[in-house]
Write a protein that holds these residues in place. Structure first.
Motif, PDB file in Angstrom:
ATOM      1  N   ARG A  74      25.093  -6.440  67.929  1.00  0.00           N
ATOM      2  CA  ARG A  74      24.066  -6.443  66.894  1.00  0.00           C
ATOM      3  C   ARG A  74      23.823  -7.858  66.381  1.00  0.00           C
ATOM      4  O   ARG A  74      24.751  -8.619  66.135  1.00  0.00           O
ATOM      5  CB  ARG A  74      24.480  -5.550  65.723  1.00  0.00           C
ATOM      6  N   GLY A  75      22.568  -8.191  66.219  1.00  0.00           N
ATOM      7  CA  GLY A  75      22.210  -9.500  65.707  1.00  0.00           C
ATOM      8  C   GLY A  75      20.896  -9.961  66.312  1.00  0.00           C
ATOM      9  O   GLY A  75      20.382  -9.357  67.261  1.00  0.00           O
ATOM     10  N   PRO A  76      20.331 -11.024  65.778  1.00  0.00           N
ATOM     11  CA  PRO A  76      19.022 -11.490  66.247  1.00  0.00           C
ATOM     12  C   PRO A  76      19.105 -12.322  67.535  1.00  0.00           C
ATOM     13  O   PRO A  76      20.131 -12.945  67.810  1.00  0.00           O
ATOM     14  CB  PRO A  76      18.523 -12.357  65.088  1.00  0.00           C
ATOM     15  N   VAL A  77      18.016 -12.303  68.263  1.00  0.00           N
ATOM     16  CA  VAL A  77      17.797 -13.233  69.368  1.00  0.00           C
ATOM     17  C   VAL A  77      16.669 -14.161  68.943  1.00  0.00           C
ATOM     18  O   VAL A  77      15.573 -13.699  68.599  1.00  0.00           O
ATOM     19  CB  VAL A  77      17.423 -12.496  70.674  1.00  0.00           C
ATOM     20  N   ARG A  78      16.929 -15.459  68.928  1.00  0.00           N
ATOM     21  CA  ARG A  78      15.952 -16.414  68.434  1.00  0.00           C
ATOM     22  C   ARG A  78      15.745 -17.559  69.425  1.00  0.00           C
ATOM     23  O   ARG A  78      16.700 -18.053  70.020  1.00  0.00           O
ATOM     24  CB  ARG A  78      16.406 -17.007  67.084  1.00  0.00           C
ATOM     25  N   ILE A  79      14.489 -17.948  69.552  1.00  0.00           N
ATOM     26  CA  ILE A  79      14.134 -19.169  70.276  1.00  0.00           C
ATOM     27  C   ILE A  79      13.561 -20.130  69.245  1.00  0.00           C
ATOM     28  O   ILE A  79      12.554 -19.818  68.600  1.00  0.00           O
ATOM     29  CB  ILE A  79      13.116 -18.906  71.393  1.00  0.00           C
ATOM     30  N   HIS A  80      14.206 -21.276  69.098  1.00  0.00           N
ATOM     31  CA  HIS A  80      13.787 -22.245  68.074  1.00  0.00           C
ATOM     32  C   HIS A  80      13.483 -23.575  68.743  1.00  0.00           C
ATOM     33  O   HIS A  80      14.252 -24.061  69.581  1.00  0.00           O
ATOM     34  CB  HIS A  80      14.878 -22.427  67.024  1.00  0.00           C
TER      35      HIS A  80
END
Length: 338
Positions: free
Chosen positions: A262-268
């Motif tokens: 569980r948790g976010p997937v982020r592209i920054h």
């Protein structure tokens, strides 16, 4: 003419020009100092001998030695003729008597310098040219292999994910037509974009990120509560090799939320003076490279070829999962495989 031009260009390279000068200057100085009466014409003869030897001998070696033993014989004969003209006829033309470099013993040394120096310089030039050709050939072969890998990558989509999505769409068609329609549209957009990548040598990073958003959205259609994905940052007008980030985004999903973490997937995205940094975070723990995995190796290889080793990809543990960092240098558009 081409061989003359290439020989002259090679001789002007510092790695050859400096040794030629270091040998020629002491010879000219000795010619001036040890010639009778220090005749100024002796210096002219010395300069002419050094200049002709440096220019003619390497070119003559490259021309004649391609013809085997006959070429070697011609090389030796012409060498003797050149030394005779410069050591005997030229001083007579300028009214110069016997000089340091035109004594009998010195002429034998001059002949040896002509033959051996021409052999060394000419062979070195040929070897360097051959090495350059082999490097170009190796690079062309590497890019051809990269093209084959790239064609496979550009049509790549995790087959299990694709089959599961199609099965889910079939189920939604019976239970929720609106969700099924959204999923079909998302999947269609992704496949169309991937097929476009086959025909494009490069495209805007903005389009690459849109493809990643479609991937995230398609996963979210299947299970909205599990997938918290997003992209932030300004890509500007930067061009990148097509589908560069897709396998990294897929891995982030596969080893993060799809694996039960569980948790976010982020592209920054963040820009700096040295270029652009793209960070991809996922909540899955970092377990090291997967044996037999080709995705990361292929991504690194594509970056190396596209940016001549100035770009990079690093993946490792982060505070809350795994982080992949792609660095793209500032400057011209990438060198891409077409």
């Amino acid at each position: 003419m081409a061989l003359i031009a290439s020989t002259l260009q090679a001789l002007l390279a510092p790695r050859r020009l400096v040794p030629i000068v270091l040998v020629s200057v002491p010879l000219v100085v000795a010619q001036h100092r040890y010639s009778p009466a220090r005749d100024p014409g002796a210096v002219i003869v010395g300069l002419a001998m050094c200049l002709v030897f440096a220019l003619i001998a390497p070119w003559l070696w490259r021309v004649t030695t391609t013809r085997g033993w006959l070429g070697l014989a011609v090389y030796g004969f012409v060498g003797v003729a050149v030394v005779a003209v410069l050591g005997l006829a030229l001083p007579a033309l300028f009214g110069v008597g016997r000089t340091f470099l035109t004594e009998d013993a010195s002429l034998l040394v001059a002949l040896a310098l002509f033959l051996v120096g021409g052999w060394g310089l000419g062979r070195d030039i040929d070897l360097e040219a051959s090495l350059d050709r082999e490097r170009a050939r190796a690079e062309a072969l590497a890019r051809e292999a990269e093209r084959a890998q790239l064609l496979a990558l550009r049509s790549h989509l995790d087959p299990h994910f694709l089959f599961n999505t199609l099965n889910a769409i079939a189920e939604w068609c019976r239970t929720d037509g609106e969700v099924a329609e959204r999923a079909v549209l998302r999947l269609s957009a992704m496949l169309r974009t991937i097929l476009d990548g086959v025909r494009l040598p490069a495209w805007p990073l903005r389009r690459e990120l849109d493809l990643c958003r479609d991937l995230f959205a398609l996963h979210a259609v299947r299970d909205p509560g599990r997938f918290d994905c997003g992209v932030d940052g300004d890509p500007g007008d930067l061009l990148v090799p097509p589908l560069l980030l897709l396998p990294l985004a897929e891995n982030a999903i596969k080893h993060g939320p799809a694996a039960g973490h569980r948790g976010p997937v982020r592209i920054h995205l963040s820009s700096g003076t040295s270029g652009l940094e793209i960070v991809i975070d996922n909540p899955g723990p970092f377990t090291g490279p997967r044996p037999g995995g080709e995705g990361l190796h292929m991504a690194r290889r594509r970056l190396d070829l596209a940016y001549d080793g100035r770009a990079g990809l690093v993946i490792g543990p982060a505070d809350h999962g795994t982080r992949a960092v792609v660095t793209i240098p500032a400057g011209p558009a990438p060198t891409v495989v077409t």
